[in-house]
Design an enzyme around this catalytic site. Structure first.
Site, PDB file in Angstrom:
ATOM      1  N   ARG A 131       0.821  -1.212   0.000  1.00 47.47           N
ATOM      2  CA  ARG A 131       0.000   0.000   0.000  1.00 47.47           C
ATOM      3  C   ARG A 131       0.857   1.265   0.000  1.00 47.47           C
ATOM      4  NH1 ARG A 131      -0.803   2.016   5.516  1.00 47.47           N
ATOM      5  NH2 ARG A 131      -3.022   2.469   5.270  1.00 47.47           N
ATOM      6  N   TRP A 138      12.218   7.784   6.273  1.00 44.83           N
ATOM      7  CA  TRP A 138      13.237   7.011   6.988  1.00 44.83           C
ATOM      8  C   TRP A 138      13.423   5.629   6.397  1.00 44.83           C
ATOM      9  CZ3 TRP A 138      13.034   4.030  12.084  1.00 44.83           C
ATOM     10  CH2 TRP A 138      11.804   3.392  12.287  1.00 44.83           C
ATOM     11  N   ASP A 139      12.372   5.079   5.763  1.00 46.93           N
ATOM     12  CA  ASP A 139      12.525   3.801   5.059  1.00 46.93           C
ATOM     13  C   ASP A 139      13.703   3.847   4.090  1.00 46.93           C
ATOM     14  OD1 ASP A 139       9.449   2.138   4.899  1.00 46.93           O
ATOM     15  OD2 ASP A 139       9.654   4.089   5.855  1.00 46.93           O
ATOM     16  N   PRO A 258      -5.812  12.216   7.294  1.00 48.55           N
ATOM     17  CA  PRO A 258      -6.656  11.863   6.151  1.00 48.55           C
ATOM     18  C   PRO A 258      -6.557  10.385   5.768  1.00 48.55           C
ATOM     19  CG  PRO A 258      -5.534  13.925   5.743  1.00 48.55           C
ATOM     20  CD  PRO A 258      -4.958  13.369   7.011  1.00 48.55           C
ATOM     21  N   GLY A 293       7.451   7.242  13.013  1.00 47.02           N
ATOM     22  CA  GLY A 293       7.602   5.988  12.283  1.00 47.02           C
ATOM     23  C   GLY A 293       7.119   4.785  13.064  1.00 47.02           C
ATOM     24  N   ASP A 295       4.317   3.779  14.346  1.00 44.98           N
ATOM     25  CA  ASP A 295       2.878   3.932  14.431  1.00 44.98           C
ATOM     26  C   ASP A 295       2.207   2.576  14.217  1.00 44.98           C
ATOM     27  OD1 ASP A 295       3.990   4.092  11.838  1.00 44.98           O
ATOM     28  OD2 ASP A 295       2.429   5.417  11.095  1.00 44.98           O
ATOM     29  N   GLU A 479       7.077  -6.533   5.416  1.00 42.28           N
ATOM     30  CA  GLU A 479       7.348  -5.272   6.113  1.00 42.28           C
ATOM     31  C   GLU A 479       7.853  -5.507   7.530  1.00 42.28           C
ATOM     32  OE1 GLU A 479       4.671  -1.369   7.418  1.00 42.28           O
ATOM     33  OE2 GLU A 479       3.741  -3.325   7.144  1.00 42.28           O
TER      34      GLU A 479
END
Length: 516
Positions: A131, A138-139, A258, A293, A295, A479
């Protein structure tokens, strides 16, 4: 510098966030539950002028046969998941699979999508996958580690140039190149990217990106117009009694995100009922945690099992301040290379002062571990996390402190598949039993910095073994991973587990080639 201009449009600002652009239509779609993932709609592309779509929505929405799902399907093109159609070959090695994936995850420079949320960038870049169809801040540092192992130096330079472009245009690097991320950043790894590139191309690189590093530093260090009292915050900066300053995570908006609109409204409603917490404060804490990051994680909660007790902006994070120390160090060297010795000296002193503050405010002598600091309570937080390994990564820990941190890693974090993120099982994705590639690398490199090679090699073997096992089983690079029970997939979070995956790929290649 880049010869690239973002176009403007007659319907309004090109960089308007979807909730600003679509108003009532945006709220109605996000509250309608037509998409299981709130990010779906904010990433969609309007098929006609947004003003016309909004006008038609208001004209049609009260009709007896109106269906909002059909309306969205008619007027918007939905973005698909990356890698979903890529055919994997589990007979090849994980490393070879990753090298094939780079082209799948690479995006070319694009034009502004009419009414879409994507901010166009002038150079090619690698996205995480799933997604996540945009470049994440930072990735990208951890992705670059693997690109270097693959000899993709030109792609590293392109991605750094994209981040420089974002700084030049917005004054900072947003979470990713989406309009709805323009109120927050992510952990400031830009100076580490510049350092990485300079290791390949020479010290001239530090001078090349000095203006952007300085501007990013100014963003994080905005002190406001008035002199501050001790423990008084302003945006991302907190003043301390001894004259020092440290940083926190923040967001310039205090509204629902959002990309997670409905979820944030639900959290705020529960927090109001439980704690009488104002909605804007809850939204700000949620957004600040998103900037981190992490989260989400019990790290940011008063009650480690209760999301609605989130209080991120009260916390000085140890990892963020280690990153700011690195930025100050890098600025000092870059100014020295530019023969600006007085300014170089200023940043050298800032770095030294921050190093002392990291020891003073984050080292918990009761626990013998680096902890986050709640500046509102003027005490350490309760959450023991892998963020406490960042001082080892940046060589800020004393030898005796490093031994204690190594002990925590072995006793509390190291499992059969690598390192836990925290010791708490809260149901959040940045908690046990999950492990994440960037934190594996930070801890691994930190251990090696202090010559704890046996523990580092154990960590590397467990983590790489888990990734190899999952790839042979499913053909996927994920991930995050369940490091406690390697037969189960990772869980938690606001969305399903994603595959691709940029930073997992990067750390795998770097650790595989650097493990001995």
């Amino acid at each position: 510098m880049y010869g690239f201009v973002t176009p403007s449009y007659t319907y309004g600002q090109a960089n308007a966030s979807p909730e600003e652009l679509y108003g009532t239509l945006f709220k109605d779609v996000q509250n309608s539950h037509i998409f299981p993932d709130s990010k779906t709609f904010v990433d969609s592309i309007p098929l006609e002028d947004p003003l016309l779509i909004i006008e038609r929505y208001h004209r049609e929405k009260d009709g007896p046969d109106f269906e909002i799902a059909a309306f969205v399907d008619k007027y918007f093109k939905l973005a698909g998941h990356i890698v979903s159609e890529f055919q994997t070959d589990t007979s090849i090695s994980t490393s070879e699979h990753i090298k094939r994936l780079w082209s799948v995850l690479t995006r070319q420079p694009e034009n502004q999508e009419r009414g879409g949320s994507l901010i166009p960038l002038p150079f090619p870049y690698v996205v995480p996958g799933g997604r996540f169809r945009e470049i994440y801040y930072w990735d990208s540092y951890f992705t670059m580690l693997g690109l270097r192992e693959s000899g993709r130096v030109e792609l590293i330079e392109s991605m750094i140039n994209n981040f420089a472009y974002l700084i030049d245009n917005f004054g900072f690097i947003p979470t990713a190149n989406r309009t709805y991320y323009l109120s927050r950043s992510q952990p400031p790894f830009f100076s580490l990217m510049v350092r990485l590139f300079s290791e390949m191309e020479g010290k001239k690189i530090l001078k090349r990106y000095l203006p952007q590093m300085q501007r990013e530093y100014d963003y994080w260090m905005d002190a406001g117009p008035n002199p501050a009292e001790p423990f008084q915050p302003h945006r991302r900066l907190v003043h301390l009694p001894d004259g020092a300053v440290l940083n926190r995570y923040w967001d310039d908006k205090a509204t629902p995100r959002p990309e997670s609109y409905r979820e944030d409204l639900e959290h705020a409603e529960v927090a109001l009922h439980k704690f009488k917490a104002p909605a804007d404060a809850v939204f700000r804490h949620i957004r600040a945690a998103a900037e981190s990051g992490w989260d989400f994680s019990s790290r940011w909660f008063e009650d480690e099992t209760d999301f609605t007790s989130i209080h991120t902006t009260d916390i000085l994070p140890v990892d963020l301040n280690c990153l700011m120390y690195h930025l100050e160090q890098t600025l000092s060297e870059a100014y020295r290379l530019n023969d600006a010795l007085p300014i170089s000296k200023i940043y050298e002193e800032k770095a030294q002062q921050r190093a002392a503050s990291i020891q003073k405010y984050f080292w918990d002598e009761g626990k013998n571990y680096y902890m986050d600091y709640d500046f509102k309570k003027q005490n350490f937080t309760k959450s023991v996390t892998l963020a406490g390994t960042f001082p080892l990564f940046f060589k800020l820990a004393s030898k005796s402190n490093s031994h204690y941190v190594r002990g925590y890693i072995r006793l509390n974090f190291l499992k059969s598949g690598g390192l836990l993120t925290t010791t708490v099982r809260s149901g959040q994705q940045w908690d046990a039993p999950n492990g994440w590639a960037p934190l594996q690398w930070i801890a691994y490199k930190g251990l090696r910095n202090y010559n704890f090679h046996r523990t580092a090699n154990e960590l590397s073997a467990e983590w790489l073994g888990l990734i190899d096992k999952e790839f042979k089983h499913s053909g996927k690079m994920l991930e995050k991973y369940n490091v406690s029970d390697t037969n189960l997939v990772a869980g938690g979070g606001e969305y399903e587990i994603q595959e691709g995956f940029g930073w997992t790929n990067g750390i795998y290649l770097r650790m595989k080639n650097r493990k001995s």
